[in-house]
Write a protein that holds these residues in place. Structure first.
Motif, PDB file in Angstrom:
ATOM      1  N   TYR B 260      51.846  41.235  47.352  1.00  0.00           N
ATOM      2  CA  TYR B 260      50.605  41.256  48.138  1.00  0.00           C
ATOM      3  C   TYR B 260      50.480  40.010  48.990  1.00  0.00           C
ATOM      4  N   ARG B 277      51.032  47.095  54.845  1.00  0.00           N
ATOM      5  CA  ARG B 277      49.960  48.095  54.861  1.00  0.00           C
ATOM      6  C   ARG B 277      48.647  47.406  54.540  1.00  0.00           C
ATOM      7  N   LEU B 278      47.638  47.713  55.312  1.00  0.00           N
ATOM      8  CA  LEU B 278      46.304  47.187  55.026  1.00  0.00           C
ATOM      9  C   LEU B 278      45.683  48.002  53.895  1.00  0.00           C
ATOM     10  N   VAL B 279      45.152  47.348  52.887  1.00  0.00           N
ATOM     11  CA  VAL B 279      44.406  48.085  51.868  1.00  0.00           C
ATOM     12  C   VAL B 279      42.997  47.500  51.731  1.00  0.00           C
ATOM     13  N   HIS B 280      42.089  48.367  51.328  1.00  0.00           N
ATOM     14  CA  HIS B 280      40.701  47.941  51.110  1.00  0.00           C
ATOM     15  C   HIS B 280      40.407  47.826  49.627  1.00  0.00           C
ATOM     16  N   MET B 281      39.723  46.737  49.293  1.00  0.00           N
ATOM     17  CA  MET B 281      39.170  46.594  47.946  1.00  0.00           C
ATOM     18  C   MET B 281      37.688  46.278  48.137  1.00  0.00           C
ATOM     19  N   PRO B 282      36.893  46.262  47.074  1.00  0.00           N
ATOM     20  CA  PRO B 282      35.459  46.040  47.304  1.00  0.00           C
ATOM     21  C   PRO B 282      35.200  44.748  48.095  1.00  0.00           C
ATOM     22  N   SER B 283      34.665  44.911  49.284  1.00  0.00           N
ATOM     23  CA  SER B 283      34.312  43.803  50.167  1.00  0.00           C
ATOM     24  C   SER B 283      35.448  42.832  50.475  1.00  0.00           C
ATOM     25  N   SER B 284      36.673  43.295  50.367  1.00  0.00           N
ATOM     26  CA  SER B 284      37.788  42.463  50.819  1.00  0.00           C
ATOM     27  C   SER B 284      38.961  43.356  51.198  1.00  0.00           C
ATOM     28  N   THR B 285      39.896  42.769  51.927  1.00  0.00           N
ATOM     29  CA  THR B 285      41.086  43.515  52.320  1.00  0.00           C
ATOM     30  C   THR B 285      42.315  42.712  51.923  1.00  0.00           C
ATOM     31  N   TYR B 287      47.004  42.851  52.261  1.00  0.00           N
ATOM     32  CA  TYR B 287      48.169  43.517  52.829  1.00  0.00           C
ATOM     33  C   TYR B 287      49.217  43.689  51.748  1.00  0.00           C
ATOM     34  N   VAL B 288      49.749  44.905  51.631  1.00  0.00           N
ATOM     35  CA  VAL B 288      50.776  45.141  50.625  1.00  0.00           C
ATOM     36  C   VAL B 288      52.101  45.477  51.298  1.00  0.00           C
ATOM     37  N   ARG B 292      54.390  53.373  52.437  1.00  0.00           N
ATOM     38  CA  ARG B 292      53.410  54.434  52.188  1.00  0.00           C
ATOM     39  C   ARG B 292      54.086  55.627  51.551  1.00  0.00           C
TER      40      ARG B 292
END
Ligand SMILES: C[S@@+](CC[C@H](N)C(=O)[O-])C[C@H]1O[C@@H](n2cnc3c(N)ncnc32)[C@H](O)[C@@H]1O
Ligand SMILES: [Fe+2]
Ligand SMILES: [Fe+2]
Lengths: 298, 294
Positions: B260, B277-285, B287-288, B292
């Motif tokens: 990450y 890849r952009l990923v979303h987590m609660p109120s933060s982002t 890159y992994v 895909r």
């Protein structure tokens, strides 16, 4: 147990017991607003909104919010219509009218969080639609606003059960509709489909309410459902998720909604999700402020 | 119509942003990858104001010209970026990001790492400044040693260009300002009073390995390998497009397949790299690195 709750909910929906009727101001408004833009007459909207003083004041609050793009305060509904244009004003008026559908008895769950989610989602839908060149951002707004109408129905007809599902979701960090299904045997999308049909909402709104948690089940309005579904997810990940923090990681490009929407909007490939997310975080504060200002239980 | 006049008063403090301020915001995003959302626009305005005072400029419109068409535009952009990025840092700077690392990312990484059958994690804080960021990470990891990290070891590499900052970090003494977000639990557990300041615990220090590294140093960057997580927060704003791309490429190569990359709040890789890849987590982002599934 959950089967029982489900049956009760379905029975109440069938007879429409314990459900509110649409506010008198909303019925002609929704109908009137559905007509093509050309037919709209400034004076008619002004009259319609001005008849209801409380509604008029709310509309002014909302019309004057930067979320709707105003730079100078409008003092009258007429100013606001002139400044915002018909479409934005329709968004404002419908949002304010729909707000009055909440029950006042809240069983320990603050109903403003549901409106924050709905209003936030509506705004995100419109912005997203414009960003990817989706045909009708105004429709996207309306569908975003009404997508969780099933939640409002749950607040009316099964408040205790619903609120305990919300509490569970908060504790677990899991999606609300999954918790509803677990404990009530029905989730707000199924309920939403029934109420929105009952209230004679337009077909696209009904399908969005019914399919937004499973966009691949949509048929006639696939891309609209997909658009709302992705916007809903973004809201939930950005602190506008009914006070629930879902403890998980989401890759929007792997969501079924993304594949569906890309078919219609080739621009989606180049969409800057990061920027869009930051933008949305930026107007959250204002959504909170606005909803607490506008909220008036029936 | 009393309701209505009350309305107009309430909105005064909430005017929509100046269109030229919006353009400056977009320009900054384009060149530095950091986005000032509407609620952060005040801060950007203040920074611009400071520069406008120096230049004796009155309007955002004129200042926008300085940043785009006037001959000083390159120098002025650097000057503004310096205002924006004043080397600030603090403990627990980005709480949602920390929660995401602890509750979502860590379990995922452990699952993948376990398959490699080496129960050891490598985390890198790139551009660690005076050490608050790597120490924050370290405390989070220590909190997990009895539970998720039972039977695991970890190390935290922390690098910066600035020698003075690194010395401060190694010394580990922090003032009230840099510990303003530090939760009481952590203060009690991992710090000792040192006059008005707080001294970080020796045990925390032992996990963090500070060294000087210029992120544009191509040779040294090749040695940063086998990483599970990289944090590079509020650093890339200093880089031009080409060097940013190179740094990101190095990060990509240095991460394990499940790795990450975390950037600062409101920083993005859009237009810089398509590998992550952009990923979303609660109120933060975040890159992994992984591909895909689609
Ligand atoms: C604003 S601080 C960020 C501190 C910390 N990461 C945080 O987010 O709180 C930026 C740091 O980047 C470092 N930096 C700038 N350019 C660098 C480079 N080329 N190589 C390594 N570090 C660099 C600066 O020395 C400074 O300490
Ligand atoms: Fe929903
Ligand atoms: Fe929703």
């Amino acid at each position: 147990m959950s089967q029982q709750v489900r049956d009760t909910i379905l029975r109440k929906l069938d007879t429409f017991q314990e459900m509110p009727t649409l506010p008198v101001s909303l019925v002609p408004l929704l109908r009137y607003m559905e007509k093509p833009m050309e037919q709209m007459e400034l004076q008619q909207i002004v009259d319609l909104v001005s008849k209801d003083k409380a509604l008029a004041a709310q509309c002014l609050h909302m019309a004057n919010s930067p979320l709707f793009g105003r730079r100078q305060a409008a003092q009258t509904i007429r100013d606001a219509v002139v400044a915002l244009g018909f479409q934005r004003m329709r968004d404002v008026v419908v949002s304010c009218s729909v707000l009055s559908l909440s029950p006042s008895d809240n069983h320990g769950v603050d109903p403003t969080v549901f409106w924050e989610h709905s209003l936030g989602c509506a705004l995100v839908c419109r912005q997203f639609a414009s960003g990817i060149g989706f045909e009708d951002p105004g429709k996207a707004y309306l569908c975003g606003l009404l997508h969780d109408i099933g939640i409002i129905a749950h607040l009316w007809i099964a408040p205790r059960e619903f609120c305990s599902a919300v509490e569970h979701a908060r504790k677990d960090g899991s999606p609300l509709h999954e918790m509803e299904l677990n404990s009530m045997g029905i989730h707000h999308a199924e309920t939403g489909k029934l109420v929105s049909a009952r209230w004679k909402f337009s077909d696209d709104v009904i399908e969005v309410a019914a399919c937004h948690h499973d966009p691949s089940s949509a048929s006639a309005h696939r891309s609209l459902v997909a658009l709302v579904s992705l916007s809903d997810m973004l809201c939930r990940m950005s602190g506008l998720g009914h006070g629930i923090t879902e403890s998980r990681q989401i890759d929007l490009l792997e969501e079924p909604g993304f594949a569906l929407l890309s078919q219609e909007c080739p621009n989606l490939k180049n969409f800057d999700w990061a920027k869009f997310t930051f933008q949305l975080e930026g107007y959250m504060e204002e959504v909170h402020r606005l909803v607490s200002l506008l909220y008036r239980p029936q | 119509m009393t309701v209505l006049s009350a309305t107009s008063r309430a909105v005064e403090s909430f005017a929509a942003p100046d269109p030229f301020m919006v353009r400056i915001r977009d320009l900054i995003y384009q060149v530095a990858g950091i986005f000032h959302a509407d609620n952060k626009l005040r801060a950007l305005e203040e920074r611009c104001m400071r520069r406008m005072q120096v230049l004796a400029i009155k309007t955002y419109r004129d200042y926008y010209d300085c940043l785009t068409v006037k001959s000083i535009r390159q120098a002025e952009l650097v000057a503004l970026l310096n205002e924006i990025t004043i080397g600030e840092t603090c403990f627990f700077r980005n709480q949602p990001q920390i929660d995401g690392i602890r509750n979502i990312v860590l379990p995922k990484i452990l699952e993948q790492r376990a398959k490699l059958s080496l129960r050891h994690l490598r985390i890198w804080s790139a551009g660690c400044s005076t050490g608050e960021e790597p120490y924050t990470l370290c405390m989070i990891m220590l909190e997990e040693t009895a539970t998720r990290l039972k039977g695991w070891t970890f190390e935290i590499l922390a690098t910066d260009l600035n020698e003075r900052s690194l010395n401060h970090a190694k010394n580990g003494v922090y003032n009230a300002y840099s510990t303003r977000n530090l939760p009481a639990l952590f203060r009690e557990k991992y710090f000792a009073a040192n006059g008005n300041d707080l001294q970080i615990d020796r045990n925390v220090k032992n996990y963090v390995n500070f060294s000087r590294l210029n992120l544009t140093d191509e040779t040294k960057m090749l040695f940063m390998k086998g990483l599970d997580m990289i944090l590079c927060c509020n650093v890339l704003i200093y880089f031009d497009g080409a060097s940013k791309k190179r740094v990101i490429q190095h990060f990509y190569n240095g991460l394990l397949p499940h790795g990450y990359l975390f950037l600062g709040h409101s920083e993005s890789l859009y237009g810089v790299s398509e590998d992550f890849r952009l990923v979303h987590m609660p109120s933060s982002t975040a890159y992994v690195k992984g591909k895909r599934n689609v």
